[in-house]
Scaffold this motif. Sequence first.
Motif, PDB file in Angstrom:
ATOM      1  N   CYS A 151     -10.532 -25.995 -14.781  1.00 20.79           N
ATOM      2  CA  CYS A 151     -10.230 -25.089 -13.683  1.00 20.79           C
ATOM      3  C   CYS A 151      -9.706 -23.785 -14.262  1.00 20.79           C
ATOM      4  N   THR A 152      -9.684 -22.784 -13.439  1.00 16.05           N
ATOM      5  CA  THR A 152      -9.157 -21.505 -13.908  1.00 16.05           C
ATOM      6  C   THR A 152      -8.138 -20.995 -12.903  1.00 16.05           C
ATOM      7  N   LYS A 153      -7.220 -20.220 -13.422  1.00 18.85           N
ATOM      8  CA  LYS A 153      -6.371 -19.413 -12.547  1.00 18.85           C
ATOM      9  C   LYS A 153      -6.940 -18.014 -12.595  1.00 18.85           C
ATOM     10  N   ARG A 154      -7.128 -17.441 -11.425  1.00 20.67           N
ATOM     11  CA  ARG A 154      -7.792 -16.143 -11.407  1.00 20.67           C
ATOM     12  C   ARG A 154      -7.002 -15.158 -10.559  1.00 20.67           C
ATOM     13  N   SER A 155      -6.994 -13.947 -11.011  1.00 15.10           N
ATOM     14  CA  SER A 155      -6.438 -12.900 -10.172  1.00 15.10           C
ATOM     15  C   SER A 155      -7.579 -12.258  -9.401  1.00 15.10           C
ATOM     16  N   LYS A 156      -7.244 -11.681  -8.293  1.00 19.96           N
ATOM     17  CA  LYS A 156      -8.268 -11.085  -7.441  1.00 19.96           C
ATOM     18  C   LYS A 156      -7.965  -9.619  -7.213  1.00 19.96           C
ATOM     19  N   ARG A 157      -9.016  -8.833  -7.356  1.00 19.41           N
ATOM     20  CA  ARG A 157      -8.888  -7.394  -7.116  1.00 19.41           C
ATOM     21  C   ARG A 157      -9.775  -7.000  -5.949  1.00 19.41           C
ATOM     22  N   CYS A 158      -9.354  -5.954  -5.298  1.00 17.49           N
ATOM     23  CA  CYS A 158     -10.205  -5.388  -4.270  1.00 17.49           C
ATOM     24  C   CYS A 158     -11.454  -4.836  -4.942  1.00 17.49           C
ATOM     25  N   ARG A 159     -12.606  -5.185  -4.421  1.00 17.21           N
ATOM     26  CA  ARG A 159     -13.818  -4.767  -5.083  1.00 17.21           C
ATOM     27  C   ARG A 159     -14.049  -3.262  -4.955  1.00 17.21           C
ATOM     28  N   SER A 160     -13.500  -2.668  -3.920  1.00 14.07           N
ATOM     29  CA  SER A 160     -13.807  -1.249  -3.817  1.00 14.07           C
ATOM     30  C   SER A 160     -12.747  -0.369  -4.468  1.00 14.07           C
ATOM     31  N   CYS A 161     -11.474  -0.745  -4.468  1.00 13.26           N
ATOM     32  CA  CYS A 161     -10.493   0.153  -5.088  1.00 13.26           C
ATOM     33  C   CYS A 161      -9.853  -0.463  -6.326  1.00 13.26           C
ATOM     34  N   ARG A 162     -10.209  -1.690  -6.652  1.00 13.62           N
ATOM     35  CA  ARG A 162      -9.759  -2.374  -7.867  1.00 13.62           C
ATOM     36  C   ARG A 162      -8.281  -2.727  -7.871  1.00 13.62           C
ATOM     37  N   HIS A 163      -7.574  -2.506  -6.803  1.00 13.36           N
ATOM     38  CA  HIS A 163      -6.175  -2.917  -6.787  1.00 13.36           C
ATOM     39  C   HIS A 163      -6.062  -4.430  -6.779  1.00 13.36           C
ATOM     40  N   ILE A 164      -5.017  -4.903  -7.425  1.00  6.64           N
ATOM     41  CA  ILE A 164      -4.815  -6.346  -7.472  1.00  6.64           C
ATOM     42  C   ILE A 164      -4.330  -6.849  -6.114  1.00  6.64           C
ATOM     43  N   LEU A 165      -4.992  -7.846  -5.587  1.00  2.58           N
ATOM     44  CA  LEU A 165      -4.611  -8.399  -4.288  1.00  2.58           C
ATOM     45  C   LEU A 165      -3.889  -9.728  -4.444  1.00  2.58           C
ATOM     46  N   SER A 166      -4.185 -10.425  -5.528  1.00  2.00           N
ATOM     47  CA  SER A 166      -3.517 -11.694  -5.711  1.00  2.00           C
ATOM     48  C   SER A 166      -3.500 -12.032  -7.196  1.00  2.00           C
ATOM     49  N   LYS A 167      -2.341 -12.507  -7.629  1.00  4.46           N
ATOM     50  CA  LYS A 167      -2.202 -12.855  -9.038  1.00  4.46           C
ATOM     51  C   LYS A 167      -1.281 -14.053  -9.129  1.00  4.46           C
ATOM     52  N   PRO A 168      -1.813 -15.178  -9.583  1.00  2.00           N
ATOM     53  CA  PRO A 168      -0.972 -16.377  -9.671  1.00  2.00           C
ATOM     54  C   PRO A 168      -0.046 -16.294 -10.878  1.00  2.00           C
ATOM     55  N   GLU A 169       0.995 -17.083 -10.839  1.00  6.05           N
ATOM     56  CA  GLU A 169       1.861 -17.193 -12.026  1.00  6.05           C
ATOM     57  C   GLU A 169       1.065 -17.838 -13.147  1.00  6.05           C
ATOM     58  N   ASN A 170       1.380 -17.441 -14.390  1.00  4.40           N
ATOM     59  CA  ASN A 170       0.599 -17.937 -15.522  1.00  4.40           C
ATOM     60  C   ASN A 170       0.723 -19.435 -15.739  1.00  4.40           C
ATOM     61  N   LYS A 171       1.906 -19.943 -15.470  1.00  2.00           N
ATOM     62  CA  LYS A 171       2.171 -21.332 -15.783  1.00  2.00           C
ATOM     63  C   LYS A 171       1.196 -22.238 -15.017  1.00  2.00           C
ATOM     64  N   ILE A 172       0.603 -23.179 -15.777  1.00  2.48           N
ATOM     65  CA  ILE A 172      -0.430 -24.023 -15.191  1.00  2.48           C
ATOM     66  C   ILE A 172       0.096 -24.798 -13.989  1.00  2.48           C
ATOM     67  N   THR A 173       1.308 -25.316 -14.132  1.00  2.00           N
ATOM     68  CA  THR A 173       1.794 -26.226 -13.102  1.00  2.00           C
ATOM     69  C   THR A 173       2.351 -25.494 -11.898  1.00  2.00           C
ATOM     70  N   SER A 174       2.466 -24.192 -12.007  1.00  4.64           N
ATOM     71  CA  SER A 174       3.024 -23.450 -10.884  1.00  4.64           C
ATOM     72  C   SER A 174       1.928 -23.140  -9.878  1.00  4.64           C
ATOM     73  N   THR A 175       2.274 -23.276  -8.628  1.00  2.00           N
ATOM     74  CA  THR A 175       1.297 -22.923  -7.600  1.00  2.00           C
ATOM     75  C   THR A 175       1.702 -21.627  -6.926  1.00  2.00           C
ATOM     76  N   ARG A 176       2.673 -20.954  -7.525  1.00  3.00           N
ATOM     77  CA  ARG A 176       3.153 -19.736  -6.894  1.00  3.00           C
ATOM     78  C   ARG A 176       2.379 -18.514  -7.382  1.00  3.00           C
ATOM     79  N   TYR A 177       2.601 -17.446  -6.654  1.00  2.00           N
ATOM     80  CA  TYR A 177       1.885 -16.206  -6.966  1.00  2.00           C
ATOM     81  C   TYR A 177       2.858 -15.090  -7.267  1.00  2.00           C
ATOM     82  N   LYS A 178       2.490 -14.280  -8.267  1.00  7.18           N
ATOM     83  CA  LYS A 178       3.270 -13.071  -8.500  1.00  7.18           C
ATOM     84  C   LYS A 178       2.954 -12.060  -7.414  1.00  7.18           C
ATOM     85  N   ILE A 179       1.701 -11.986  -7.087  1.00 10.46           N
ATOM     86  CA  ILE A 179       1.252 -11.060  -6.041  1.00 10.46           C
ATOM     87  C   ILE A 179       0.310 -11.836  -5.137  1.00 10.46           C
ATOM     88  N   LYS A 180       0.499 -11.686  -3.869  1.00  9.75           N
ATOM     89  CA  LYS A 180      -0.496 -12.235  -2.955  1.00  9.75           C
ATOM     90  C   LYS A 180      -0.406 -11.473  -1.649  1.00  9.75           C
TER      91      LYS A 180
END
Lengths: 560, 593
Positions: free
Chosen positions: B328-357
């Motif tokens: 599986c992968t943890k992936r961050s998501k950017r807006c396709r038109s302006c490239r701003h980050i819309l969601s970024k999970p915490e790096n830690k594998i076991t964490s289900t939290r997000y730095k940005i969402k």
Amino acid sequence: MSTSDRSQGRTRGTTPRIADLASTPETPRTPPGRSNSSIYGSPGGFRVEDEYVVLEVGARFVRGGLPGETTPRCTLTFGPDEQRRAADYRQWDPEHHHSRRKRKRDQAWGQDHELYRLDINQVDLGLVEDKFERAMREAFNKYFVLDTKPRRIMLSLPPKLPHALMSTILDVLFGNFQAPSITLLSAPVLATVAAGLRSALVVDIGWAETLITAVCEYREVNEQRTTRATKLLSEHMANILNAALDDEPGAGDPKAEISFEEADEVLTRVGWCKSKPRSNRRTMYFAARTSPILEEFEDAVESPEPTINIPFPKHTPPTELTIPFTSLAKPAESALFAPDMALNEFDDQELPLHHLIYRALLSLPMDVRRLCMSRIIITGGGSQLPGLKTRLLAELEALVSQKGWDPVRNYGSASARHEQLMNQKRENLELRNQEGEDKVSESLDPETPLPPGLQNPEEDFIDAKLSHLALKNVPSASLVGGVIRGVDTLGAWAGASLVAHHRIKGIVEIERERYLQHGLQGATREKEVSVVQQRQSMGPGIGMGRGGGDRASWTLGVWA
Amino acid sequence: MAQPFPYTYYTCDCFDSNNPLASKRGPQPLEEDERDFDPHNPRSNYTLYPLEQLLYCEDCQQIRCPRCVAEETINWYCPSCLFEVPSSVVKSDGNRCTRNCFNCPVCTSPMTTNSLDQHGDGPPYILACPYCKWSTVEIGIEVEKGTGISAQLAKIANGGHPIPSLKERDKERERKKELESRRREKDAMSPTQDSPTTDTERDSTPSHDDLFYNLSSFYKSQIDAQTPSNPFSSAEINFSSPSAYSRIMSMYSSSSRKNKRSKPAPARDAASILEGLSIHDPSNDAQAIERIKREGWSTTLQPSQKLAQPDPTIRFSDELRPLATLLCTKRSKRCRSCRHILSKPENKITSTRYKIKLLALNHIPRISMRALPSQYTQSSSAPSATATPFAYDALKPGIPTHFLLHISNPLFDPIRVTLATPSTTPGKVQSRVTILCPQFEVGANTDVWDDALASSLSPIKHSAQDAGQIEAGKIWDRGRNWTSVVVEVVPGFLDGVPGLASSIGPGAAPPTSTNDGRKRSGTGALRDVGEDDGDLNYDEDVLEIPVFVRLEFEADVNAEERGLGDSRGSKGEREKREEAFWVVVGLGRIVEI
Ligand SMILES: [Zn+2]
Ligand SMILES: [Zn+2]
Ligand SMILES: [Zn+2]
Ligand SMILES: [Zn+2]
């Protein structure tokens, strides 16, 4: 040989034969001999290591993976479960597996399992885009799991895919997946590569149609189509199963109407094809010829008759059908060979497979035919049916011994060369004699000349070369010709994987920026010229070389 | 339908607004309000999402769905052993767990490693499925060690035969080729009948992988032979002729010009199994047929089982391989038109939290519908002690039924809402829908204690005496940041009662919606299409109401636009904003009368 071939061209005017059909404009989108989707390498440039993903797109699936891998990482389908909304999890509901899915109104058999259909008038291109985009997202996110670097794409497509469909697919790959470039390769050429060959007759038994492509030196030189393919096969299977279910004791009142999924599963699990041609008058008539088909022309009768039990949990009530094993070979018989009909009863687009293969071979110049008949690659979803490949080759063998040319054996010595010439003389004579027999093509324009690509050059040069070559260090096995021979292929995806792995450049390579500007219109029309200009300094023969620099223009090759 | 009734789906219309390539394929763009959304169109399945699954780009001020974001992998891990896999290993070893994690090839459950030893703790080991009881015993595979299963399995074919490594393959191939060429030399000395394939190779059918690697090595040698040190030296073939014939010539032609350089060997076909050539062998067909006949249905594989296999062309159950667990992968998501980050999970594998969402539900009002409690609609009914829950999966055709449409506002500004819906639902089953109050305000999402102070938006008291007093043009109820209005729905008849369509009046929409790009020409000529016998398609009895929602509000000017040296960006500067989108409310399933 050249003279004989030319005279053959001239005699066309007298009585049309099957052979003439392919070279007439009956299939306007398939002019033979002008295509150029070969995978010749470009000048031995030295490009940076580009990274690719390898995709194969077909009517009912997408295969995707990475170059050099032996199998794709995923084969994605387009059934109703793949088309659900987000957060619709009913496919995981056990209940769901007990209900039979009904065909939608206005939908053709199996249509809700298709990515696209070839009849562009019936395609909602937006829906094709939706499906393809979702599948590619799954491929990239779940199976490729790549880092963020954009990947070039090596894309196998059916030849002559309608432009509207091509742009839909390219739009998604360039637009949503940011591919820097896409190399288009034609599936039959890749199947040839994945068989270790350079020339072949590729019989691709696909979903809606069977496509027969003569490939010579990685170029399509002839193409034939018939609607006798997997879709028809599964439809015939459904008919047989419905009839059998209705015959069951205690069968309900509403007639059985099994779903596409059920018929398809039965077909792919226990469907089969009789390997021996059915005896018929014509083959017996030619009994004088020494042909293996005569050894057995009646199916041995087993007793008790073997049967197969097939569960139908979605039937009401759920049942287990016991069906004679031989019944499961009937769909192949009726859908692909149609032995009960005379040849002249068929429309052009519904010729039985073996006749179409024969026609494809017959329409080739003799030397291309000599190569292709010994390199018959049977591929595509339908080819998985056990017994089918053997059967097709046997049927073809029978047709050839009944109607056509003599197998030419023993190349590589002076006497063989002599024999070859004799055989070809004999063949030509036969072709002419036999012209009276088939009345299929009377309506076609008899004056249509052989396209220039297929006309013979004047020299009796090949023979000299051949005998010369035989003395050199080329294994004779790679020169086999003139006999009917089937060759296995690992399939178009594996071919594309090999091509990408060895960094062989394709002819049709589309750069992102150009595509975004002009779409498919950006392709240069003078494809043959542009290709040659880029390639004149290429190494000989192999048709492959390590990739070269960027091109100023690009062509659509066989898809133009 | 997808979720329990009643549910609400939101559209993201990125497919025709954000992808410049795609827009040209869409239907003629209409004014947004004029174009009806058809939930029964197959395309709708690709644009509808539950609100929770949608993100929101604050810069573009637009909803972002999985399709209009660009994803970037942050890290890779095995969902089973939670081991984080470095990207270099992913690159070299592929997309599956390389340790001990496998899924059952029959039922996809995670498999366990079991010892076959009597005491249960020594070799040999097998992989077994605790759910369906399938194990590698059925394919003749045992391993010696209880760890590093993946590496061990890679070396064992079904039946226990060893699988050579790539190096071993190359070595073996060279050895055999040596033999072959020596034999050929001998044959050349004393020519015999030409035998195209050597019989000694026939001893065992080569596997898909065998052939692939043989082919690969063959092409490598061909390319090497064709690529002399100066790649421009040996160009002999004139490709300017489109003639197929000339290509054959090229095959046999080593040189058509005088060239004193050493000539590369002519390119050629693969000539043996060692070069990847596999001649069709009828006995394979015969064996497969015989086996199906003998062993029947259960020995063959389900389509889904095959598709999951590394080689999906296998047919029989003893060809199955355990499936190494997909990473599986943890992936961050950017807006396709302006490239701003819309969601970024915490790096830690076991964490289900997000730095940005940036969730859409913080920006888009939540819309829901439910049946109006029966005491308000039936004037004579006794107080609701005996009221049965509303049967959403049994809507009665032809009976006017009242629902409450509830909108709650997540924004800190009051919004003005305009709702629009086609008067009859698109599709075969036509239900009539009337929103009694299509335009209203919803209060701001202020803090709770503000609520008490806001006297202007006090809830409306409804009592049983109000029954039958539902008034058009008036809201039903409201609270701090929510408002509800009444919607009258007359569920359509499943069998298309004659005359119904004409009785609907001028508002009746034609059954084909305008955003349906499908062209129906020619379908009538097809003999194999499904019959229009009046039967409904899957889910066509589900009553889904498309509602076009338009929001207007005033908000603080976006911090980013305001900032960065813009001196006139005074505090409290306001701007007018507008937001518009379709939602689809699934009210329930209509029953036959
Ligand atoms: Zn979107
Ligand atoms: Zn793991
Ligand atoms: Zn299991
Ligand atoms: Zn944005």
